[in-house]
Design an enzyme around this catalytic site. Structure first.
Site, PDB file in Angstrom:
ATOM      1  N   GLU A  76       3.175  -6.685  -0.268  1.00 48.73           N
ATOM      2  CA  GLU A  76       1.887  -7.051  -0.814  1.00 48.73           C
ATOM      3  C   GLU A  76       1.247  -5.537  -0.801  1.00 48.73           C
ATOM      4  OE1 GLU A  76      -2.344  -8.093   1.572  1.00 48.73           O
ATOM      5  OE2 GLU A  76      -0.683  -9.063   2.425  1.00 48.73           O
ATOM      6  N   CYS A 107      -6.848  -6.201   2.365  1.00 50.20           N
ATOM      7  CA  CYS A 107      -6.496  -5.478   1.461  1.00 50.20           C
ATOM      8  C   CYS A 107      -7.082  -7.289   0.392  1.00 50.20           C
ATOM      9  CB  CYS A 107      -5.242  -6.009   1.208  1.00 50.20           C
ATOM     10  SG  CYS A 107      -4.210  -7.810   1.933  1.00 50.20           S
TER      11      CYS A 107
END
Length: 486
Positions: free
Chosen positions: A254, A288
């Site tokens: 990720e 994020c």
């Protein structure tokens, strides 16, 4: 000052080299811990311990026995809840309510959710015809992938670390965790939990250090590591992928994002303002999945900018336990310099600074902390650096749009593809736009609402692979087929 050691084979150990590094508080820049920096010898020892456990007691457990241990881990985290909250606040400086309502409870939940997944997921089977008419039976079995290298970020360290460790252990793997040098506390504390619960030694290991020429690089280069999972910036992911290519080892990433928030004129206005405020400024913008690009339909643009400005100017800076404080510092002085460099660049590129853009005045020792103001810009062109590059700070640029097609093109005009959030009361439009936006996860009239059973991951340069629920099993296990001639 805390002395933090590596956790290898169930023991807390210093580095043979004697090397240590300091962890500074983001609140006031004072040294709060001394951490043993793992060298190649410690990383090799951790991988060997993980390999031994894989082929030893841990590897001999049934699924039901593993599940029972992981439930025990979750319960012990809950029992020591306050210890984990205090450790996470020390590393990040973020408000207590963020830790108690989301980040630490999710850490415990990650063990229970994935324990339930492996306990209940079925394997496939197929009957097939054969020339002799007697047939054959094919069935799948899942086996652990092996030793997993887990490289973690600093922005929600415990939650994101256990998001990887939980399914890895549930599937029968062993792990070597390399937490960020900025957030060493909770990964180490989890070692105490593993020992208390009776998880076999070597199943869970922690090595502290940095990336290049330190624990991170040594871990990714170690051929005893069968797969690597990483959350962090895209450039680091590319370096890890190169290391993993030696031995054709699997990766799950990720990575970075430059996420868009889309607000249509028919949206519930107050809910949209609250949602974008949260997605842009939660955890001081260090998320994020956060929103750094906001697109607002022109009829409500000016009103929306003013409303978001007022909310941003209403934050209360302070220590995590300050009663009125709801806003913390950035993780470090180094990261603050990066964020402030973008604040300056925005002005150089011609931005209108709606609010923020600098450093708040903090009292006493807090003046030495990594504080920055929540910042909103308008007026920048679409090719401006602060519109295209991930900043990972409490800031966003707001731009008007006039049509659905225009805003979809704007949202997709990025090398990243992690998430987006759409605000509208038109259900048909919500479905249309969600299907066209090139991201791994889209929220409609919400943000950060996570069902841990669903697929999670990024598109384009925001990641490789999907995790969550049964999707995690695709990474953390190898599927084998058995064909039996009848």
């Amino acid at each position: 000052m805390r002395q933090i050691q590596n956790f290898i084979g169930g023991e807390f150990l210093a580095a043979a080299s004697g090397k240590r590094f300091d962890k500074r508080s983001p609140l006031d820049n004072r040294v709060i811990a001394s951490i043993a920096e793992a060298g190649r010898a410690e990383v090799d020892a951790a991988v060997s311990a993980a390999r031994a456990a894989l082929h030893g007691e841990w590897g001999g457990l049934t699924t039901e026995q593993r599940v029972e241990l992981l439930y025990g881990v979750a319960n012990e985290i809950t029992r020591r809840f306050e210890d984990f909250v205090e450790a996470e606040m020390a590393d990040t400086g973020q408000p207590r309510h963020v830790m108690t309502s989301a980040f630490i409870p999710r850490g415990a939940a990650n063990f229970k959710v994935f324990a339930d997944v492996v306990k209940n997921v079925p394997n496939e089977s197929f009957q097939m015809a054969t020339p002799d008419g007697r047939g054959a039976l094919n069935y799948g079995i899942r086996v652990p992938k092996g030793v997993i290298g887990v490289i973690c970020p600093w922005n929600a360290p415990f939650m994101l670390m256990t998001w990887k460790v939980g399914p890895a252990l549930a599937c029968g793997n062993t792990v070597v965790v390399k937490p960020s040098e900025e957030s060493p506390h909770t990964a180490t504390l989890l070692g105490e939990v593993m020992n208390a619960v009776g998880v076999p030694k070597g199943v869970y290991n922690v090595v502290h250090g940095f990336g290049p020429d330190s624990a991170g690089e040594f871990l990714t280069q170690n051929r005893g590591v069968d797969a690597i999972t990483f959350t962090g910036e895209t450039r680091t992911g590319a370096a890890i992928m190169k290391a993993a290519s030696e031995g054709m080892r699997d990766v799950s990433f990720e990575l970075g994002g430059k996420n868009a928030g889309i607000v249509f004129a028919d949206a519930d206005f107050d809910a949209a303002v609250d949602g974008i405020f949260r997605s842009a400024f939660l955890n001081s913008g260090q998320v994020c999945l956060g929103t750094e690009r906001v697109y607002v339909e022109r009829p409500i643009f000016e009103r929306f900018v003013q409303a978001l400005k007022e909310k941003a100017e209403g934050v209360k800076f302070g220590r995590p336990d300050d009663h009125d404080a709801n806003y913390g510092p950035l993780i470090s002085q180094e990261h603050r310099q990066k964020v402030l460099s973008y604040y300056r660049k925005a002005v150089e590129e011609g931005a209108t600074v709606v609010t923020g853009g600098g450093v708040p005045q903090m009292p006493g020792a807090l003046a030495e902390g990594a504080w920055v103001e929540p910042t909103i810009w308008t007026g920048l062109p679409d090719d401006a650096a602060v519109v295209r590059e991930e900043i990972f700070g409490p800031c966003c640029h707001i731009r008007p749009f006039d049509s659905e097609n225009e805003v979809v093109a704007l949202a997709n005009d990025t090398e990243y593809g992690l998430s987006t959030t759409i605000w509208t009361t038109n259900l048909a439009r919500a479905h249309r736009v969600a299907a066209r936006v090139e991201v791994g996860i889209t929220w409609v009239n919400s943000w950060f609402l996570r069902d841990l059973r669903t697929a999670f991951g990024g598109s384009k340069q925001s990641g490789i692979g999907r995790e969550g629920g049964v999707h995690s099993l695709e990474f953390y296990t190898e599927t084998r087929n058995v064909c039996v001639k009848l």
